[in-house]
Design a protein around this motif. Sequence first.
Motif, short mmCIF file in Angstrom:
data_model
loop_
_atom_site.label_atom_id
_atom_site.label_comp_id
_atom_site.label_asym_id
_atom_site.label_seq_id
_atom_site.Cartn_x
_atom_site.Cartn_y
_atom_site.Cartn_z
N ASP A 39 0.91 -1.04 0.14
CA ASP A 39 -0.09 0.15 0.17
C ASP A 39 0.78 1.20 0.15
O ASP A 39 2.00 1.19 -0.07
CB ASP A 39 -0.97 -0.29 1.36
CG ASP A 39 -0.45 0.06 2.45
OD1 ASP A 39 0.91 0.29 2.50
OD2 ASP A 39 -0.99 0.03 3.62
N ASN B 202 -2.58 6.17 -1.47
CA ASN B 202 -3.45 5.45 -1.73
C ASN B 202 -3.44 4.18 -0.93
O ASN B 202 -2.74 3.16 -1.70
CB ASN B 202 -3.28 5.14 -3.30
CG ASN B 202 -4.31 4.14 -3.96
OD1 ASN B 202 -5.32 4.02 -3.49
ND2 ASN B 202 -3.98 3.73 -5.14
N SER C 133 -5.43 1.64 -0.51
CA SER C 133 -6.16 0.52 -1.07
C SER C 133 -5.24 -0.41 -1.79
O SER C 133 -4.56 -0.24 -2.47
CB SER C 133 -7.22 0.85 -1.92
OG SER C 133 -7.94 1.92 -1.44
N GLN C 134 -5.27 -1.65 -0.93
CA GLN C 134 -4.37 -2.76 -1.45
C GLN C 134 -4.75 -3.15 -3.02
O GLN C 134 -5.77 -3.41 -3.21
CB GLN C 134 -4.27 -4.03 -0.57
CG GLN C 134 -3.39 -5.07 -1.00
CD GLN C 134 -3.28 -6.10 -0.19
OE1 GLN C 134 -3.72 -6.08 0.98
NE2 GLN C 134 -2.75 -7.21 -0.71
N SER C 135 -3.70 -3.11 -3.70
CA SER C 135 -4.08 -3.46 -5.55
C SER C 135 -3.38 -4.61 -5.89
O SER C 135 -3.35 -4.67 -7.23
CB SER C 135 -3.63 -2.03 -5.92
OG SER C 135 -2.38 -1.69 -6.15
N SER D 296 -1.91 -8.70 -5.74
CA SER D 296 -2.76 -10.08 -5.37
C SER D 296 -1.64 -10.90 -5.03
O SER D 296 -1.74 -12.25 -4.41
CB SER D 296 -3.78 -10.60 -6.55
OG SER D 296 -3.11 -10.96 -7.87
N TYR E 278 2.61 -2.76 -8.35
CA TYR E 278 1.63 -1.63 -7.62
C TYR E 278 1.51 -0.25 -8.30
O TYR E 278 2.54 0.08 -8.76
CB TYR E 278 2.01 -1.55 -6.08
CG TYR E 278 1.13 -0.56 -4.99
CD1 TYR E 278 0.33 -1.02 -4.36
CD2 TYR E 278 1.59 0.87 -5.22
CE1 TYR E 278 -0.36 -0.39 -3.63
CE2 TYR E 278 0.74 1.72 -4.47
CZ TYR E 278 -0.34 1.05 -3.89
OH TYR E 278 -1.22 1.83 -3.14
N GLY F 250 -1.83 4.98 -8.56
CA GLY F 250 -2.97 5.96 -8.96
C GLY F 250 -2.84 7.22 -9.13
O GLY F 250 -3.92 8.02 -9.36
#
Length: 153
Positions: free
Chosen positions: A99, A103, A105-107, A109, A115, A118
């Motif tokens: 993170d 920003n 929000s974990q993006s 997987s 990463y 944004g």
Amino acid sequence: VGNGWGRPISMSSGMDYWVGSWVDSGNGVQLHQFTGAWAQIGGIGSFAGGPALPGLSITKDATSLTITAPFASLGLGVGNSFFFDVYTSGGGGGDSAVDALANPSQSISDWSVPYNSGGLVDSYTITPVPEPAVAMLFGLGSLLVIQRARRRQ
């Protein structure tokens, strides 16, 4: 321009500084500055590398991470503005960010998935805040001035 960390992290443009941190395998932090290219200006913990930066510290508990870097150590003073972000990652050299401050929000997987910040970046302007001892002395001095003024009347 890259990110100076060699990890799959897409960073926002326009940043002056960014902090990279990992809370596994050694609790480290690295501070980077952009001056045409990213350069590490400080680091602590295992695998941190870089020069020592006075006052740079990292602490954590089960739910938070605190990184401290004095403005003076960055060459910043009262009235300066700067743009920065903070990224947390794992201890592996190719791990992506989990993170970012701008920003959270974990993006990802998987650690190898890039990463993306944004396009977000935080901006701060340094505002002087007197230390409690200085504020107390100022208050005490004001009381003495008032008391002397009353005695003269």
